[in-house]
Design a protein around this motif. Structure first.
Motif, PDB file in Angstrom:
ATOM      1  N   ALA A 153      67.149 -43.246   4.295  1.00 16.00           N
ATOM      2  CA  ALA A 153      66.468 -44.303   3.549  1.00 16.00           C
ATOM      3  C   ALA A 153      64.951 -44.192   3.658  1.00 16.00           C
ATOM      4  CB  ALA A 153      66.929 -45.678   4.040  1.00 16.00           C
ATOM      5  N   ALA A 205      69.425 -50.893   4.979  1.00 11.89           N
ATOM      6  CA  ALA A 205      69.544 -49.690   5.810  1.00 11.89           C
ATOM      7  C   ALA A 205      69.215 -50.034   7.258  1.00 11.89           C
ATOM      8  CB  ALA A 205      68.592 -48.600   5.290  1.00 11.89           C
ATOM      9  N   CYS A 253      70.122 -47.795  -0.212  1.00 12.85           N
ATOM     10  CA  CYS A 253      71.128 -47.900   0.858  1.00 12.85           C
ATOM     11  C   CYS A 253      71.465 -46.509   1.372  1.00 12.85           C
ATOM     12  CB  CYS A 253      72.390 -48.591   0.339  1.00 12.85           C
ATOM     13  SG  CYS A 253      72.147 -50.293  -0.214  1.00 12.85           S
TER      14      CYS A 253
END
Length: 815
Positions: free
Chosen positions: A210, A345, A205
């Motif tokens: 990410a 994400a 996350c």
């Protein structure tokens, strides 16, 4: 400070709203051995500078439901944790300033009604009563969603973090991930600046970082950073604390109240990418330099809407980079490269709106081993080979950003990063008037323009400019013969001495049929929902050829790979790039083949639902006799080096029969008439074969085990709660697109999952599930009602059908 752990059940990387929400929900689900690590402080990435608007309506029912979960959580979180969240359910306004936008808004109102979300259409004056500061001289109408709202991003993240801790999760700031240890296809250790943590599951996350975190362990997360600016004003007279949020898409801007002033931002058509060459070191709680010149285009548009901004004091112009994705949807789910490595994400500047619900479903996904409901629009498995190159991802993402507030036209195609993946016939087809669409990077002919026709799409909510062209292709398929280039199909091979046993376990279809058989082979989840919509051909006692839809290439391969019993000798390979596919369809298809091959292609010699390798115009061709358009036909799977030769031969041999090229939009109109369902819309993980009328394909006779069998046996004994049905409208001017609300005897019972036009029957056609969750239903119930469809807030009468609308064998219209 708590002692740093050496092991945990779950390690979450990233302390923004998504990471803390996932930790909160995991802990509440009993995963108390959850550790969240943040390289600096909570919210220090992009959460702290988010604008904080919380809207709910999306074009997909389940994503709308997810966003509604955020609202439910935010309503009670402050009471639960004792920490303020800044949550206000002050509603959301959306303006329309031209006829096309008003049509879009009215269709959105229908969508909201379909999904059970309250939405009201307002006159300009009614909208101004809710938002007195705005000028409405150009406003045509507005929509108001009373359950939308706004929140303080840092406060709500802090409250989620406290809730996570209250339920047993541990959070460690100032802890950076330095690497991962992988064993047996999964991460076993997260290396950090404070020492290693052994774990079972990792959740990435990390926001706009990410992609970098994923790359450490070979996982591709297709997102990039884009500068996003908004302005914060001093107090403005007339701005009250209960002022709704306001979206003004025709002026590319949004507004919310903050401390008596306004936050105003937007989505400019020329976005600026950030961190193209990599991220600066220690970029925490930092903003970018304000770009007043770039923001001026939005400011000019905003001044026309809110004249008070001309004299308002400006506190700050915030320029904060955010992560965006190529299709504007966020990214959730287990990465295909590893087991137990999840991603949350890429939230496209609506992470606060999504945060509560996204963390909830991601936690449920981890705990249950599968998503709680169909989340394919945001599943990381929707991406493919074209998403490996960050330059391609960036080009497409910038286009998606620039379209954030443009009208979402039906059938709209992206332009960036094209052409990328091309059939060997691309240039031939383009020279013959092909107008291409794109899916998973593949160029696919949508329709063919005749000489003198404009070979491009003109977007509209009405009758498209390609209607006549598609009607020609449709008619040629019904009456003569056509060729469709379907090279973009995903194609897999499963080989090994245990291939039959392995496929029999993962498929609800009968995999024991003889060599040369074709089988419709749905793969089910544990709930009995349809995860994969596959055609399987048996090549030998130890080999199967598997065909999947273009967009399902990654997802279906991943499903098979993860669910094939590991102890069995069965090996899965992706052979998509080895074969081109030409679908030869129509009453004269056999006559064309007979001119090019000495193999027996008669009905007796080559029956329906079989495959054989034939010699065609000098090429070895794997021919599959099946159809998705309802007419006699074959899919010809051709080694790519022979594709051009076979195509030229087909066109030459078919000339005396008036052979035509045809595209994917004709496939759509043809399948609607024949009653063939489209995977991803009409059928999917939330729908069982019984509900979708596909019970005939399921091997419930006998006792052979397969995934989903137990659920189906339970459901077979109970009444159906919903049933897929077809609907026609007598008025040919009505445009059905999907998501139109279904009414039975005046009661809302569902919505259309797909819609279009049948050129043979001359009517609009839609499919959708009639729902009766409380008492259940049967076919008699479905067929007995009086139906209407809400099409852009207008009720139109509709007829219901549980059978095909056209019989190609009898050449008879049944609707």
């Amino acid at each position: 400070m708590a002692e740093f752990p050496t092991q945990a059940q779950v390690v979450i990387v990233g302390g923004g709203i998504i990471g803390t929400s996932t930790a909160y929900h995991l802990a509440k689900l009993g995963y108390k051995d959850t550790v969240l690590i943040e390289r600096h402080k909570l919210t220090s990435g992009s959460t702290f500078h988010a604008a904080g608007l919380v809207g709910q309506l999306r074009s997909n029912a389940n994503i709308t439901q997810l966003l509604g979960e955020s609202v439910k959580i935010y309503q009670t979180l402050e009471q639960e944790t004792g920490l303020a969240t800044g949550w206000k359910m002050n509603g959301g306004l959306r303006l329309a300033c031209n006829a096309e936008r008003w049509t879009e808004v009215k269709r959105q109102a229908t969508t909201a009604r379909s999904f059970g979300l309250e939405m009201h259409l307002l006159t300009p004056r009614e909208a101004q009563e809710l938002w007195p500061l705005m000028d409405i001289s150009d406003v045509v109408g507005a929509a108001f969603l009373p359950t939308d709202g706004q929140a303080n991003p840092s406060d709500i993240t802090g409250s989620l973090a406290k809730g996570a801790r209250m339920n047993g999760a541990r959070i460690f700031e100032d802890t950076e991930v330095t690497g991962f240890k992988v064993e047996g296809g999964r991460v076993t250790v997260v290396e950090t600046s404070r020492g290693p943590i052994a774990c079972e599951i990792v959740v990435n996350c990390a926001g706009q970082w990410a992609r970098e975190v994923g790359a450490m362990v070979g996982v591709n997360v297709p997102l990039v950073s884009v500068e996003h600016q908004y302005m914060v004003t001093e107090r403005i007279a007339g701005v009250t604390s209960n002022l709704p949020t306001l979206r003004d898409p025709d002026r590319l801007t949004y507004y919310k109240e903050e401390v008596g002033g306004l936050v105003m931002g937007g989505y400019e058509p020329n976005p600026i990418p950030w961190a193209v060459g990599g991220f600066p070191e220690k970029f925490n709680f930092q903003l970018l330099q304000s770009n007043f010149d770039h923001f001026e285009q939005l400011m000019e548009l905003a001044l026309g809407r809110v004249p008070a901004l001309q004299t308002a004091g400006i506190k700050q112009l915030i320029n904060g980079p955010e992560s965006f994705t190529p299709d504007g949807n966020f990214i959730l789910g287990q990465a295909p490269e590893l087991t137990g490595f999840y991603v949350g994400a890429g939230f496209n500047a609506f992470g606060i709106a999504s945060g509560g619900g996204a963390g909830k479903v991601l936690a449920e996904w981890i705990v249950g081993g599968e998503p709680p409901y169909d989340l394919s629009p945001v599943d990381i498995l929707r991406f493919g080979r074209n998403h490996q190159d960050v330059n391609w991802v960036r080009a497409r993402t910038l286009e998606a950003y620039s379209k954030h507030y443009t009208i979402a036209w039906p059938h709209e195609e992206h332009k960036s990063g094209r052409p990328l993946r091309r059939s060997p016939l691309y240039d031939r087809l383009k020279a013959q008037g092909a107008v291409f669409g794109e899916k998973l990077g593949w160029e696919r002919p949508n329709w063919f323009a005749a000489e003198g026709e404009d070979a491009s799409d003109h977007y509209t909510f009405g009758r498209p400019n390609w209607t006549d062209a598609v009607a020609r292709e449709h008619q040629a398929t019904r009456e003569g013969v056509t060729v469709f280039d379907q090279t973009s199909f995903a194609k897999f091979m499963l080989i090994g001495k245990d291939a039959e046993a392995a496929l029999s376990f993962v498929s609800a279809g009968d995999m024991t049929r003889p060599v040369g058989s074709l089988t419709y082979a749905p793969m089910l989840n544990a709930r009995g929902g349809i995860e994969c919509d596959l055609t399987v051909g048996r090549l030998s006692t130890t080999a199967y050829y598997i065909v999947a839809g273009t967009g399902a290439a990654t997802k279906d391969f991943d499903w098979l790979k993860r669910h094939l019993p590991q102890a069995l000798d069965a090996h899965l390979m992706d052979v998509s790039s080895m074969y081109s596919v030409l679908s030869l369809m129509g009453p004269n298809a056999r006559k064309v083949l007979e001119k090019l091959t000495r193999d027996d292609v008669s009905n007796a010699g080559f029956p329906f639902a079989t495959l054989r390798t034939i010699n065609l115009a000098g090429a070895p061709v794997m021919a599959l006799r099946l159809t998705f358009v309802g007419e006699l036909g074959w899919e010809l799977h051709i080694p790519v080096e022979f594709a051009a030769t076979v195509y030229d031969a087909l066109m030459a041999a078919g000339a005396e029969f008036g052979i035509r090229n045809a595209g994917y939009r004709a496939i759509e109109t043809l399948r609607l008439e024949k009653g063939y369902w489209a995977s991803g819309s009409d059928i999917g993980p939330d729908h069982t074969p019984f509900e979708s009328g596909l019970g005939w394909a399921i091997k419930l006779d006998g006792h052979a085990p397969f995934i989903g069998r137990e659920a189906l046996e339970q459901k077979r004994a109970a009444p159906l709660r919903k049933r897929l049905a077809g609907f026609t409208v007598d008025d040919p001017s009505v445009v059905l697109l999907g998501r139109e609300t279904l009414y039975r005897d005046g009661e809302r019972v569902g919505w259309l999952s797909s819609g279009g036009f049948g050129h043979t029957i001359g009517k609009p056609i839609g499919y959708g599930y009639v729902r009766q969750p409380e008492t259940g239903l049967d076919d008699a119930f479905v067929l007995s009602g009086h139906y209407e469809l809400d099409v852009g807030t207008v009720r139109v009468p509709a007829k219901v059908h549980l059978a095909p609308l056209y019989d190609p064998d009898m050449k008879k219209i049944l609707a």
